[in-house]
Write a protein that holds these residues in place. Sequence first.
Motif, PDB file in Angstrom:
ATOM      1  N   THR A  86      39.370  39.866  34.459  1.00 18.20           N
ATOM      2  CA  THR A  86      38.259  39.923  35.406  1.00 18.20           C
ATOM      3  C   THR A  86      36.952  40.255  34.703  1.00 18.20           C
ATOM      4  O   THR A  86      35.917  39.638  34.980  1.00 18.20           O
ATOM      5  CB  THR A  86      38.550  40.955  36.510  1.00 18.20           C
ATOM      6  OG1 THR A  86      39.768  40.582  37.164  1.00 18.20           O
ATOM      7  CG2 THR A  86      37.426  41.015  37.513  1.00 18.20           C
ATOM      8  N   MET A  87      36.972  41.230  33.791  1.00 17.37           N
ATOM      9  CA  MET A  87      35.744  41.586  33.087  1.00 17.37           C
ATOM     10  C   MET A  87      35.280  40.453  32.179  1.00 17.37           C
ATOM     11  O   MET A  87      34.076  40.233  32.035  1.00 17.37           O
ATOM     12  CB  MET A  87      35.928  42.880  32.294  1.00 17.37           C
ATOM     13  CG  MET A  87      36.117  44.112  33.173  1.00 17.37           C
ATOM     14  SD  MET A  87      34.843  44.330  34.439  1.00 17.37           S
ATOM     15  CE  MET A  87      33.410  44.650  33.442  1.00 17.37           C
ATOM     16  N   LYS A  88      36.212  39.732  31.585  1.00 16.00           N
ATOM     17  CA  LYS A  88      35.829  38.572  30.763  1.00 16.00           C
ATOM     18  C   LYS A  88      35.138  37.525  31.637  1.00 16.00           C
ATOM     19  O   LYS A  88      34.131  36.944  31.248  1.00 16.00           O
ATOM     20  CB  LYS A  88      37.040  37.988  30.060  1.00 16.00           C
ATOM     21  CG  LYS A  88      36.690  36.831  29.148  1.00 16.00           C
ATOM     22  CD  LYS A  88      37.568  36.831  27.936  1.00 16.00           C
ATOM     23  CE  LYS A  88      37.278  35.665  27.045  1.00 16.00           C
ATOM     24  NZ  LYS A  88      36.242  35.915  26.079  1.00 16.00           N
ATOM     25  N   ASP A 102      39.205  47.981  43.344  1.00 13.78           N
ATOM     26  CA  ASP A 102      39.914  47.051  44.226  1.00 13.78           C
ATOM     27  C   ASP A 102      41.132  46.448  43.528  1.00 13.78           C
ATOM     28  O   ASP A 102      42.207  46.334  44.126  1.00 13.78           O
ATOM     29  CB  ASP A 102      38.967  45.943  44.697  1.00 13.78           C
ATOM     30  CG  ASP A 102      39.658  44.972  45.633  1.00 13.78           C
ATOM     31  OD1 ASP A 102      40.100  45.410  46.715  1.00 13.78           O
ATOM     32  OD2 ASP A 102      39.772  43.779  45.270  1.00 13.78           O
ATOM     33  N   ILE A 103      40.981  46.082  42.275  1.00 12.35           N
ATOM     34  CA  ILE A 103      42.100  45.515  41.514  1.00 12.35           C
ATOM     35  C   ILE A 103      43.207  46.550  41.342  1.00 12.35           C
ATOM     36  O   ILE A 103      44.390  46.261  41.561  1.00 12.35           O
ATOM     37  CB  ILE A 103      41.607  44.988  40.147  1.00 12.35           C
ATOM     38  CG1 ILE A 103      40.748  43.745  40.354  1.00 12.35           C
ATOM     39  CG2 ILE A 103      42.781  44.710  39.217  1.00 12.35           C
ATOM     40  CD1 ILE A 103      39.983  43.300  39.132  1.00 12.35           C
ATOM     41  N   ILE A 104      42.843  47.770  40.974  1.00  9.94           N
ATOM     42  CA  ILE A 104      43.844  48.826  40.768  1.00  9.94           C
ATOM     43  C   ILE A 104      44.601  49.113  42.060  1.00  9.94           C
ATOM     44  O   ILE A 104      45.835  49.135  42.087  1.00  9.94           O
ATOM     45  CB  ILE A 104      43.170  50.102  40.217  1.00  9.94           C
ATOM     46  CG1 ILE A 104      42.617  49.852  38.813  1.00  9.94           C
ATOM     47  CG2 ILE A 104      44.161  51.264  40.205  1.00  9.94           C
ATOM     48  CD1 ILE A 104      41.729  50.968  38.286  1.00  9.94           C
ATOM     49  N   ILE A 105      43.877  49.304  43.147  1.00 11.36           N
ATOM     50  CA  ILE A 105      44.508  49.602  44.436  1.00 11.36           C
ATOM     51  C   ILE A 105      45.349  48.427  44.906  1.00 11.36           C
ATOM     52  O   ILE A 105      46.466  48.607  45.400  1.00 11.36           O
ATOM     53  CB  ILE A 105      43.434  49.989  45.480  1.00 11.36           C
ATOM     54  CG1 ILE A 105      42.824  51.333  45.103  1.00 11.36           C
ATOM     55  CG2 ILE A 105      44.018  50.032  46.888  1.00 11.36           C
ATOM     56  CD1 ILE A 105      41.577  51.708  45.888  1.00 11.36           C
ATOM     57  N   GLY A 106      44.840  47.215  44.731  1.00  9.27           N
ATOM     58  CA  GLY A 106      45.583  46.028  45.152  1.00  9.27           C
ATOM     59  C   GLY A 106      46.915  45.885  44.438  1.00  9.27           C
ATOM     60  O   GLY A 106      47.930  45.542  45.054  1.00  9.27           O
ATOM     61  N   ILE A 107      46.936  46.141  43.148  1.00 11.36           N
ATOM     62  CA  ILE A 107      48.186  46.020  42.389  1.00 11.36           C
ATOM     63  C   ILE A 107      49.161  47.125  42.784  1.00 11.36           C
ATOM     64  O   ILE A 107      50.344  46.867  42.995  1.00 11.36           O
ATOM     65  CB  ILE A 107      47.901  46.009  40.872  1.00 11.36           C
ATOM     66  CG1 ILE A 107      47.213  44.685  40.494  1.00 11.36           C
ATOM     67  CG2 ILE A 107      49.192  46.198  40.068  1.00 11.36           C
ATOM     68  CD1 ILE A 107      46.776  44.569  39.064  1.00 11.36           C
ATOM     69  N   PHE A 108      48.696  48.356  42.923  1.00  8.70           N
ATOM     70  CA  PHE A 108      49.588  49.449  43.328  1.00  8.70           C
ATOM     71  C   PHE A 108      50.182  49.205  44.709  1.00  8.70           C
ATOM     72  O   PHE A 108      51.367  49.469  44.941  1.00  8.70           O
ATOM     73  CB  PHE A 108      48.861  50.799  43.319  1.00  8.70           C
ATOM     74  CG  PHE A 108      48.965  51.533  42.024  1.00  8.70           C
ATOM     75  CD1 PHE A 108      50.187  51.976  41.544  1.00  8.70           C
ATOM     76  CD2 PHE A 108      47.835  51.795  41.279  1.00  8.70           C
ATOM     77  CE1 PHE A 108      50.276  52.664  40.343  1.00  8.70           C
ATOM     78  CE2 PHE A 108      47.912  52.476  40.076  1.00  8.70           C
ATOM     79  CZ  PHE A 108      49.147  52.909  39.608  1.00  8.70           C
ATOM     80  N   ILE A 148      30.561  48.412  33.208  1.00  9.55           N
ATOM     81  CA  ILE A 148      31.736  48.999  33.856  1.00  9.55           C
ATOM     82  C   ILE A 148      31.316  49.721  35.140  1.00  9.55           C
ATOM     83  O   ILE A 148      31.949  49.571  36.190  1.00  9.55           O
ATOM     84  CB  ILE A 148      32.468  49.961  32.896  1.00  9.55           C
ATOM     85  CG1 ILE A 148      33.035  49.201  31.690  1.00  9.55           C
ATOM     86  CG2 ILE A 148      33.560  50.739  33.623  1.00  9.55           C
ATOM     87  CD1 ILE A 148      34.123  48.206  32.012  1.00  9.55           C
ATOM     88  N   GLU A 149      30.229  50.484  35.070  1.00 11.24           N
ATOM     89  CA  GLU A 149      29.727  51.184  36.252  1.00 11.24           C
ATOM     90  C   GLU A 149      29.307  50.194  37.339  1.00 11.24           C
ATOM     91  O   GLU A 149      29.569  50.415  38.521  1.00 11.24           O
ATOM     92  CB  GLU A 149      28.562  52.087  35.878  1.00 11.24           C
ATOM     93  CG  GLU A 149      28.974  53.285  35.070  1.00 11.24           C
ATOM     94  CD  GLU A 149      27.800  54.074  34.513  1.00 11.24           C
ATOM     95  OE1 GLU A 149      26.632  53.598  34.599  1.00 11.24           O
ATOM     96  OE2 GLU A 149      28.046  55.160  33.969  1.00 11.24           O
ATOM     97  N   HIS A 150      28.682  49.113  36.934  1.00  6.95           N
ATOM     98  CA  HIS A 150      28.246  48.094  37.891  1.00  6.95           C
ATOM     99  C   HIS A 150      29.442  47.461  38.603  1.00  6.95           C
ATOM    100  O   HIS A 150      29.381  47.178  39.799  1.00  6.95           O
ATOM    101  CB  HIS A 150      27.423  47.020  37.164  1.00  6.95           C
ATOM    102  CG  HIS A 150      27.024  45.891  38.040  1.00  6.95           C
ATOM    103  ND1 HIS A 150      26.030  46.000  38.989  1.00  6.95           N
ATOM    104  CD2 HIS A 150      27.498  44.612  38.141  1.00  6.95           C
ATOM    105  CE1 HIS A 150      25.900  44.843  39.620  1.00  6.95           C
ATOM    106  NE2 HIS A 150      26.782  43.993  39.123  1.00  6.95           N
ATOM    107  N   HIS A 151      30.527  47.231  37.872  1.00  7.96           N
ATOM    108  CA  HIS A 151      31.714  46.569  38.430  1.00  7.96           C
ATOM    109  C   HIS A 151      32.777  47.548  38.929  1.00  7.96           C
ATOM    110  O   HIS A 151      33.896  47.140  39.209  1.00  7.96           O
ATOM    111  CB  HIS A 151      32.325  45.639  37.378  1.00  7.96           C
ATOM    112  CG  HIS A 151      31.473  44.447  37.081  1.00  7.96           C
ATOM    113  ND1 HIS A 151      31.274  43.423  37.975  1.00  7.96           N
ATOM    114  CD2 HIS A 151      30.748  44.124  35.978  1.00  7.96           C
ATOM    115  CE1 HIS A 151      30.475  42.513  37.445  1.00  7.96           C
ATOM    116  NE2 HIS A 151      30.136  42.921  36.234  1.00  7.96           N
ATOM    117  N   GLU A 152      32.438  48.828  39.058  1.00  6.83           N
ATOM    118  CA  GLU A 152      33.421  49.824  39.495  1.00  6.83           C
ATOM    119  C   GLU A 152      34.109  49.467  40.817  1.00  6.83           C
ATOM    120  O   GLU A 152      35.330  49.593  40.925  1.00  6.83           O
ATOM    121  CB  GLU A 152      32.788  51.212  39.587  1.00  6.83           C
ATOM    122  CG  GLU A 152      33.786  52.285  39.970  1.00  6.83           C
ATOM    123  CD  GLU A 152      33.203  53.682  39.966  1.00  6.83           C
ATOM    124  OE1 GLU A 152      33.641  54.478  40.815  1.00  6.83           O
ATOM    125  OE2 GLU A 152      32.334  53.979  39.133  1.00  6.83           O
TER     126      GLU A 152
END
Length: 131
Positions: free
Chosen positions: A110-112, A76-82, A67-71
């Motif tokens: 994405t994590m999968k 980016d996903i969170i900001i993009g959706i908002f 999770i830390e590596h892919h932060e």
Amino acid sequence: MIKSLLLSLLLLATLPALAQNQPKEIVYYGFDPDIVTNYISGNRRSLGYIRVTVELMIEDKQYLPAIEHHEPLILDIIIGIFSKQPEDKIKSLTGREEIRLAILDKLQQTMKKEAGEPMIQDLLFTKYLYQ
């Protein structure tokens, strides 16, 4: 006779290992600082902004390094959706829940894809301010 005795002893020796199957330890991962981004305002002449604190519920403590590596990708996903949400969705409770579920679904996919496991069990907004 000896074969069945050895088989029985082997089964008895492996039972404690099976019984000690450790339960997963759920952990939370937060982002610092808060996420601040724009959204589409109703009058289209100006942008509104939203400030959220997001906490990820991680299925198991062992996933924290991934999770830390892919932060950066997660942010980016969170900001993009908002940033693609209309004002009425940002400001309503049902819209907020729809956004939360959309972000959760996209993060799990994405994590999968990136790490082989969905890893994220849930997503919580602990602060949600808009203007």
